[in-house]
Design an enzyme around this catalytic site. Structure first.
Site, PDB file in Angstrom:
ATOM      1  N   HIS A 278       0.818  -1.212   0.000  1.00 24.36           N
ATOM      2  CA  HIS A 278       0.000   0.000   0.000  1.00 24.36           C
ATOM      3  C   HIS A 278       0.856   1.268   0.000  1.00 24.36           C
ATOM      4  O   HIS A 278       0.330   2.351  -0.230  1.00 24.36           O
ATOM      5  CB  HIS A 278      -1.051  -0.024   1.123  1.00 24.36           C
ATOM      6  CG  HIS A 278      -0.566   0.227   2.519  1.00 24.36           C
ATOM      7  ND1 HIS A 278      -0.286  -0.760   3.419  1.00 24.36           N
ATOM      8  CD2 HIS A 278      -0.331   1.383   3.173  1.00 24.36           C
ATOM      9  CE1 HIS A 278       0.094  -0.235   4.569  1.00 24.36           C
ATOM     10  NE2 HIS A 278       0.073   1.078   4.446  1.00 24.36           N
TER      11      HIS A 278
ATOM     12  N   SER B  37       4.112   2.349   8.159  1.00 24.93           N
ATOM     13  CA  SER B  37       3.822   1.346   7.143  1.00 24.93           C
ATOM     14  C   SER B  37       5.075   1.018   6.342  1.00 24.93           C
ATOM     15  O   SER B  37       5.735   1.916   5.836  1.00 24.93           O
ATOM     16  CB  SER B  37       2.755   1.860   6.175  1.00 24.93           C
ATOM     17  OG  SER B  37       1.501   1.760   6.762  1.00 24.93           O
TER      18      SER B  37
ATOM     19  N   ASP C 110       1.273  -7.691   2.210  1.00 25.39           N
ATOM     20  CA  ASP C 110       1.348  -6.255   1.932  1.00 25.39           C
ATOM     21  C   ASP C 110       2.796  -5.790   1.751  1.00 25.39           C
ATOM     22  O   ASP C 110       3.337  -5.081   2.598  1.00 25.39           O
ATOM     23  CB  ASP C 110       0.677  -5.498   3.089  1.00 25.39           C
ATOM     24  CG  ASP C 110       0.327  -4.060   2.719  1.00 25.39           C
ATOM     25  OD1 ASP C 110       0.876  -3.543   1.735  1.00 25.39           O
ATOM     26  OD2 ASP C 110      -0.500  -3.456   3.437  1.00 25.39           O
TER      27      ASP C 110
HETATM   28  N1  ARG Z   1      -4.541   0.289   7.299  1.00 24.23           N
HETATM   29  C1  ARG Z   1      -3.253   0.299   6.652  1.00 24.23           C
HETATM   30  C2  ARG Z   1      -2.405   1.413   7.172  1.00 24.23           C
HETATM   31  O1  ARG Z   1      -2.861   2.518   7.307  1.00 24.23           O
HETATM   32  C3  ARG Z   1      -3.354   0.477   5.175  1.00 24.23           C
HETATM   33  C4  ARG Z   1      -3.956  -0.662   4.494  1.00 24.23           C
HETATM   34  C5  ARG Z   1      -4.202  -0.417   3.044  1.00 24.23           C
HETATM   35  N2  ARG Z   1      -5.235  -1.347   2.609  1.00 24.23           N
HETATM   36  C6  ARG Z   1      -6.493  -0.985   2.301  1.00 24.23           C
HETATM   37  N3  ARG Z   1      -7.381  -1.915   2.127  1.00 24.23           N
HETATM   38  N4  ARG Z   1      -6.841   0.266   2.129  1.00 24.23           N
HETATM   39  O2  ARG Z   1      -1.218   1.253   7.377  1.00 24.23           O
END
Ligand code: ARG
Length: 717
Positions: free
Chosen positions: A83, A652, A218
């Site tokens: 992501h 992330s 991811d």
């Molecule tokens: N929740 C994750 C974060 O902010 C991002 C995940 C991205 N995936 C999604 N389905 N939007 O680090």
């Protein structure tokens, strides 16, 4: 006997569990060293952060502005989240050659794809500059604090950037009680190396997002390139892979319950010292507003994206970002309530005021001052959110808003030359604003979100364009129709959508005519109303907050002087240490600390938008073809695991490391039960969700055919 044991048990869990909360500054990590060692760390503080010798910090980068990445080979190979690479990967993709959908692997250096606009920065050093900054700011208030800060920061950064080799930044910590200088080296020749297909890299989609148990792989990989002197350079075919001072070995040994886990990266923002008044505002005003607006925006986007694969690709990245924080704010509100954070904050505040009574009389009105500032701000809080999230959402509005400076410059009687310069900037800005724009989608967002702005912001605060234009000319009992008709008028009559016409008009000659454009007049009317009447109040609130927060956190530093107190996240490098471990989210429910390939297959749903998998992957999983990456104890493929590390957005892509500083996973999310974590860390529930290094390597090798990449890594078996 039993009683004593029980007390000991309580004490020791508190000591143990205290350690996982905290995003610590790498420069000061020596202060945490004993606790880290007690938890199992085998490295020295100098192996984590040193400016003389290579250390872990040399393997960690801020990736693309909002994420973290790490070096996993001596040839500049970089690992981050899927992501985090998402926007770049989508940008390189076309409907017919869709790396996002199909995945990608460069099996030779020549196949790696340059990513224009993408950059990473390495941390060179950190320096405490509190004395210089604080004495320069002195007793300034409000806007003057900002001005003085900028001035002194400029002098400090200028002296530190060594003739432009480095870039640097001065940042405030503990709400202006401390200041540190950060010196960085930025690399701009970054190339795309590989990523899983989207349905694996984003497996579970928005349904699984922010939740455990998880099976998302991811990750994505890039390579940092440098010139022949190993220095940053603009893209050139002659550049060669950068040789970092340190890269992380990759451990395939796997994880066990209670293993030491350490995460380094760039957490963006937390507000752990937010008061109960701030929590109340979040629960009752800001969060529900953001969620309501985004709900609508996302449903419009979905509808248009489903009609056309080109629109789908063009908006995929922005959709994912909007959806990510839509769900975030739903979860944050839910958990602020569930965990009674408001009550906990009130207790903390009472306790603080008790302490203040006998330690610092000047603080005796601190909490009532907070209360008063929030009460003064409350009537405008919605307006601030709707202005940003609703009014300013459409690309056309953003472009219209950029004429504000021109209109100001004209009023100030500035020269043709400077008007032309501003116009040129707007023309450039238009390129990126409209690059992925779909007019129908943008118009629908414009109509519906401006209607929300109209309905939800108090009428007394409305810009006059609503009454004088929108309702005067398109008024009807059906407000949606009113705003649809008005949107149609704007989008049909604006010159901003026609790139040739706009280019010919965006200069000092035709600027008067452009300022009469319906998209520009609308935007500027709303902007003027907001900036003249409401922004000053919002700024006043922010200046108050700065003063109060500085006093509050300064006093907390004194109150806690025998304990360690970590500063809120501010997009600077931090270290978090903790352990791998399960949790019990609610009565009678237990969540194990890892997930497996079997669980991935269980979730798999052919043809589903969020839970589909490519047939090749399903075949590999069904054949249990896990190669060298299987868990040595259970024989299965471990997909994701959780730790109790303290991280947030911006982390992330961060490396999750074992006691020896070897990579065991890549951090990519937080969990639902602790979504209030940016405001208050919950010891019982807060977990970091990580993709297991073995899962990532299995995908690189078996799914993407990238075994050559493993050969350049330092693998620890
Ligand atoms: N929740 C994750 C974060 O902010 C991002 C995940 C991205 N995936 C999604 N389905 N939007 O680090």
């Amino acid at each position: 006997m039993k009683k004593i044991l029980f007390v000991l048990f309580l004490l020791s869990t508190q000591l143990n569990s205290r350690a996982d909360e905290g995003m610590w500054m790498p420069l000061l990590i020596g202060q945490n060293y004993e606790a880290m060692q007690r938890m199992g760390l085998k490295l020295t503080p100098e192996q984590i952060y040193s400016i003389n010798k290579s250390s872990l910090k040399d393997a960690i980068v801020q990736f693309g502005g909002g994420c973290t990445g790490e070096m996993i080979s001596s040839n500049g190979l970089l690992l981050t989240n899927h992501h985090c690479g998402y926007g770049s990967i989508a940008g390189l993709s076309t409907v017919n050659n869709n790396y996002l959908m199909n995945g990608f692997m460069a099996t030779t250096r020549e196949q790696e794809i340059p990513c224009p606009g993408l950059s990473v920065k390495f941390l060179v050093r950190i320096e405490d500059v509190t004395d210089k900054v604080s004495s320069f700011i002195g007793d300034a208030y409000g806007e003057d604090v900002e001005k003085r800060f900028e001035e002194v920061a400029k002098t400090i950064t200028k002296a530190s950037n060594e003739n432009g080799t480095y870039e640097s930044d001065v940042k405030s910590f503990y709400a202006g009680n401390k200041y540190f200088l950060f010196v960085y080296q930025r690399f701009t020749d970054i190339r795309f190396v590989g990523a899983p297909p989207e349905n694996l890299g984003k497996f579970g989609g928005d349904t699984d997002n922010w939740m455990w148990p998880r099976h998302t792989c991811d990750f994505s990989m890039f390579r940092v390139y440098s010139n022949n002197d190993n220095k940053p350079a603009a893209y050139s075919a002659n550049n060669r892979p950068y040789q970092p001072k340190h890269h992380l070995p990759v451990s395939l040994k796997g994880i066990q319950d209670n293993d030491y886990a350490m995460i380094m990266g760039y957490p963006g923002r937390t507000t752990r010292y937010l008061t109960s008044y701030g929590v109340d505002l979040a629960i009752n005003v800001s969060n529900p507003s953001v969620v309501k607006i985004r709900d609508k925006r996302l449903s419009i986007m979905r509808e248009e994206m489903e009609k056309d694969p080109a629109v789908d690709l063009a908006y995929s990245s922005s959709y994912a970002q909007i959806a990510n924080y839509w769900k975030y704010f739903i979860g944050q509100t839910e958990q602020l309530k569930n965990l009674n954070i408001l009550g906990a904050k009130k207790i903390e505040e009472d306790d603080f005021m008790e302490w203040a009574k006998s330690n610092d009389k000047s603080l005796k009105r601190l909490m009532s001052d907070y209360q008063k500032s929030y009460a003064d701000y409350q009537p405008y809080a919605k307006h601030a959110t709707y202005y940003r999230e609703a009014f300013a959402a459409p690309a056309l509005t953003k472009l219209g808003m950029s004429f504000e400076q021109v209109s100001k410059a004209l009023k100030a009687g500035e020269s043709k030359d400077s008007i032309d310069k501003l116009c040129k900037r707007i023309l450039n800005g238009r390129k990126s604003l409209f690059e992925n724009m779909n007019i129908d989608l943008d118009r629908k967002v414009f109509a519906s979100l401006n209607l929300m702005y109209y309905q939800d912001v108090p009428k007394s605060q409305h810009p006059d364009v609503f009454a004088n234009v929108v309702f005067a000319e398109y008024g009807s009992d059906d407000w949606q129709k009113t705003f649809d008709d008005y949107a149609n008028f704007v989008y049909e009559n604006t010159a901003l959508l026609d790139s040739a016409k706009f280019a010919s008009m965006c200069n000092s000659e035709s600027i008067d005519e452009l300022l009469k454009d319906p998209a520009v007049t609308y935007a500027l009317n709303v902007v003027r109303n907001y900036k003249d009447n409401y922004e000053p109040r919002i700024n006043a609130f922010n200046y108050d907050m700065f003063e109060l927060n500085r006093a509050y956190q300064g006093a907390l530093l004194k109150k806690n002087q025998n304990k360690l107190m970590y500063p809120d996240a501010n997009s600077t490098m931090r270290v978090s240490y903790g352990k791998v471990g399960s949790y019990a989210p609610k009565d009678a429910v237990f969540y194990n600390y890892y997930t497996t390939a079997e669980g991935l297959l269980d979730k798999y749903k052919a043809g589903d938008k969020e839970f589909d998998l490519q047939p090749k992957i399903v075949d590999l999983l069904r054949a249990k073809d896990y190669g060298d990456y299987a868990d040595r104890k259970s024989g299965t493929l471990v997909t994701c695991f959780i730790t109790n590390n303290d991280i947030t957005g911006g982390n992330s892509g961060s490396p999750v490391m074992n006691a020896n500083g070897e990579l065991i996973g890549c951090a990519f999310d937080g969990n639902w039960e602790a979504m209030s974590g940016d405001i208050a860390f919950d010891q019982r529930y807060k977990r970091t969700i990580c993709a297991d290094a073995r899962y990532i390597m299995w995908v690189v090798d078996k799914v993407l055919g990238g075994r050559a990449l493993l050969e350049e890594m330092t693998i620890r078996n």
